[in-house]
Write a protein that holds these residues in place. Structure first.
Motif, PDB file in Angstrom:
ATOM      1  N   THR A  80       0.858  -1.191   0.000  1.00 16.50           N
ATOM      2  CA  THR A  80       0.000   0.000   0.000  1.00 16.50           C
ATOM      3  C   THR A  80       0.894   1.240   0.000  1.00 16.50           C
ATOM      4  N   PRO A  81       0.723   2.126  -0.988  1.00 17.38           N
ATOM      5  CA  PRO A  81       1.564   3.332  -1.016  1.00 17.38           C
ATOM      6  C   PRO A  81       1.293   4.242   0.180  1.00 17.38           C
ATOM      7  N   VAL A  82       2.371   4.718   0.788  1.00 13.39           N
ATOM      8  CA  VAL A  82       2.262   5.650   1.910  1.00 13.39           C
ATOM      9  C   VAL A  82       2.987   6.931   1.524  1.00 13.39           C
ATOM     10  N   ILE A  83       2.300   8.058   1.630  1.00 16.94           N
ATOM     11  CA  ILE A  83       2.860   9.362   1.300  1.00 16.94           C
ATOM     12  C   ILE A  83       2.997  10.150   2.603  1.00 16.94           C
ATOM     13  N   MET A  84       4.200  10.612   2.892  1.00 17.47           N
ATOM     14  CA  MET A  84       4.437  11.385   4.112  1.00 17.47           C
ATOM     15  C   MET A  84       4.025  12.841   3.887  1.00 17.47           C
ATOM     16  N   LEU A  85       3.443  13.447   4.915  1.00 18.72           N
ATOM     17  CA  LEU A  85       3.070  14.863   4.864  1.00 18.72           C
ATOM     18  C   LEU A  85       3.854  15.594   5.944  1.00 18.72           C
ATOM     19  N   SER A  86       4.463  16.709   5.580  1.00 18.94           N
ATOM     20  CA  SER A  86       5.199  17.458   6.597  1.00 18.94           C
ATOM     21  C   SER A  86       5.192  18.941   6.301  1.00 18.94           C
ATOM     22  N   SER A  87       5.264  19.726   7.366  1.00 27.34           N
ATOM     23  CA  SER A  87       5.348  21.170   7.159  1.00 27.34           C
ATOM     24  C   SER A  87       6.797  21.585   6.931  1.00 27.34           C
ATOM     25  N   GLY A  90      12.606  19.305   4.678  1.00 29.46           N
ATOM     26  CA  GLY A  90      14.002  18.938   4.919  1.00 29.46           C
ATOM     27  C   GLY A  90      14.452  17.677   4.218  1.00 29.46           C
ATOM     28  N   LEU A  91      15.699  17.676   3.783  1.00 35.06           N
ATOM     29  CA  LEU A  91      16.278  16.490   3.146  1.00 35.06           C
ATOM     30  C   LEU A  91      16.314  15.315   4.110  1.00 35.06           C
ATOM     31  N   PHE A  92      16.632  15.613   5.371  1.00 36.63           N
ATOM     32  CA  PHE A  92      16.701  14.558   6.372  1.00 36.63           C
ATOM     33  C   PHE A  92      15.341  13.859   6.493  1.00 36.63           C
ATOM     34  N   ASP A  93      14.274  14.660   6.538  1.00 39.67           N
ATOM     35  CA  ASP A  93      12.929  14.087   6.666  1.00 39.67           C
ATOM     36  C   ASP A  93      12.588  13.212   5.464  1.00 39.67           C
ATOM     37  N   LYS A  94      12.959  13.686   4.275  1.00 37.20           N
ATOM     38  CA  LYS A  94      12.679  12.908   3.065  1.00 37.20           C
ATOM     39  C   LYS A  94      13.425  11.583   3.095  1.00 37.20           C
ATOM     40  N   ALA A  95      14.691  11.651   3.509  1.00 42.37           N
ATOM     41  CA  ALA A  95      15.502  10.431   3.570  1.00 42.37           C
ATOM     42  C   ALA A  95      14.928   9.463   4.601  1.00 42.37           C
ATOM     43  N   LYS A  96      14.556   9.992   5.751  1.00 39.93           N
ATOM     44  CA  LYS A  96      14.004   9.146   6.808  1.00 39.93           C
ATOM     45  C   LYS A  96      12.682   8.514   6.352  1.00 39.93           C
ATOM     46  N   GLY A  97      11.902   9.276   5.600  1.00 39.58           N
ATOM     47  CA  GLY A  97      10.648   8.757   5.058  1.00 39.58           C
ATOM     48  C   GLY A  97      10.903   7.576   4.133  1.00 39.58           C
ATOM     49  N   ARG A  98      11.952   7.679   3.321  1.00 39.18           N
ATOM     50  CA  ARG A  98      12.296   6.580   2.411  1.00 39.18           C
ATOM     51  C   ARG A  98      12.736   5.342   3.175  1.00 39.18           C
ATOM     52  N   GLU A 103       6.551   6.098  -0.075  1.00 42.00           N
ATOM     53  CA  GLU A 103       6.737   6.251  -1.513  1.00 42.00           C
ATOM     54  C   GLU A 103       7.107   7.680  -1.885  1.00 42.00           C
ATOM     55  N   GLU A 104       6.569   8.614  -1.146  1.00 36.34           N
ATOM     56  CA  GLU A 104       6.767  10.013  -1.517  1.00 36.34           C
ATOM     57  C   GLU A 104       6.614  10.896  -0.297  1.00 36.34           C
ATOM     58  N   TYR A 105       6.909  12.187  -0.483  1.00 38.84           N
ATOM     59  CA  TYR A 105       6.926  13.141   0.604  1.00 38.84           C
ATOM     60  C   TYR A 105       6.311  14.427   0.074  1.00 38.84           C
ATOM     61  N   LEU A 106       5.233  14.869   0.678  1.00 37.27           N
ATOM     62  CA  LEU A 106       4.623  16.136   0.260  1.00 37.27           C
ATOM     63  C   LEU A 106       4.769  17.149   1.388  1.00 37.27           C
ATOM     64  N   THR A 107       5.078  18.388   1.002  1.00 33.65           N
ATOM     65  CA  THR A 107       5.196  19.450   1.990  1.00 33.65           C
ATOM     66  C   THR A 107       3.853  20.153   2.130  1.00 33.65           C
ATOM     67  N   LYS A 108       3.453  20.385   3.389  1.00 37.55           N
ATOM     68  CA  LYS A 108       2.207  21.129   3.632  1.00 37.55           C
ATOM     69  C   LYS A 108       2.514  22.621   3.582  1.00 37.55           C
ATOM     70  N   PRO A 109       1.602  23.459   3.152  1.00 35.93           N
ATOM     71  CA  PRO A 109       0.298  23.058   2.628  1.00 35.93           C
ATOM     72  C   PRO A 109       0.426  22.502   1.209  1.00 35.93           C
ATOM     73  N   PHE A 110      -0.222  21.373   0.974  1.00 35.11           N
ATOM     74  CA  PHE A 110      -0.163  20.750  -0.346  1.00 35.11           C
ATOM     75  C   PHE A 110      -1.283  21.310  -1.222  1.00 35.11           C
ATOM     76  N   THR A 111      -1.151  21.138  -2.508  1.00 32.93           N
ATOM     77  CA  THR A 111      -2.197  21.584  -3.430  1.00 32.93           C
ATOM     78  C   THR A 111      -3.012  20.373  -3.868  1.00 32.93           C
ATOM     79  N   LYS A 112      -4.161  20.647  -4.415  1.00 38.64           N
ATOM     80  CA  LYS A 112      -5.016  19.583  -4.950  1.00 38.64           C
ATOM     81  C   LYS A 112      -4.232  18.792  -6.008  1.00 38.64           C
ATOM     82  N   GLU A 113      -3.479  19.523  -6.831  1.00 39.74           N
ATOM     83  CA  GLU A 113      -2.695  18.883  -7.899  1.00 39.74           C
ATOM     84  C   GLU A 113      -1.670  17.907  -7.328  1.00 39.74           C
TER      85      GLU A 113
END
Length: 126
Positions: A80-87, A90-98, A103-113
């Motif tokens: 199941t794909p898991v997408i991290m959301l964070s305000s 940071g590169l560290f956060d992205k790496a830790k998420g991986r 699967e991916e990392y979105l920064t808040k506030p995110f857009t509909k797109e």
């Protein structure tokens, strides 16, 4: 891609973020499950079987990294794909998420797109 009927779980302790994601995704025809903490999400995933999960990193008690790691450890949900959301963007956060299997990392506030793009990229529809 048609998102009609897709089950999306949004785990975030912010009511605003949950409501925003729910509103945007419901307009696209998704079935949205919102949960305000990792423990509750973990107890519902097996029953609800979401197609994709968005999880906030900074949450009390069980943070997004641990929640993601626990989802990925479960043999039924490891695909199941898991997408991290964070305000934070940071590169560290992205790496830790991986590392925990996100699967991916979105920064808040995110857009509909951004939300739709993440779903289209990671959810395989038969």
């Amino acid at each position: 891609m048609n998102l009609e009927g897709l089950k999306v779980m949004v785990i975030d302790d912010s009511k605003t973020i949950r409501r925003t994601a729910e509103t945007l995704l419901k307009k696209e025809g998704c079935e949205v499950i919102t949960v305000d903490n990792g423990y509750e999400a973990l107890s519902q995933i097996s029953d609800l079987e979401p197609n994709i999960i968005f999880v906030d990193i900074m949450m009390p008690r069980l943070d997004g990294y641990k929640t993601c790691a626990l989802i990925k450890m479960n043999s039924e949900h490891k695909t199941t794909p898991v997408i991290m959301l964070s305000s934070k963007d940071g590169l560290f956060d992205k790496a830790k998420g991986r590392v925990v299997g996100a699967e991916e990392y979105l920064t808040k506030p995110f857009t509909k797109e951004e939300l739709i793009e993440a779903i289209e990229k990671h959810v395989k529809r038969d």
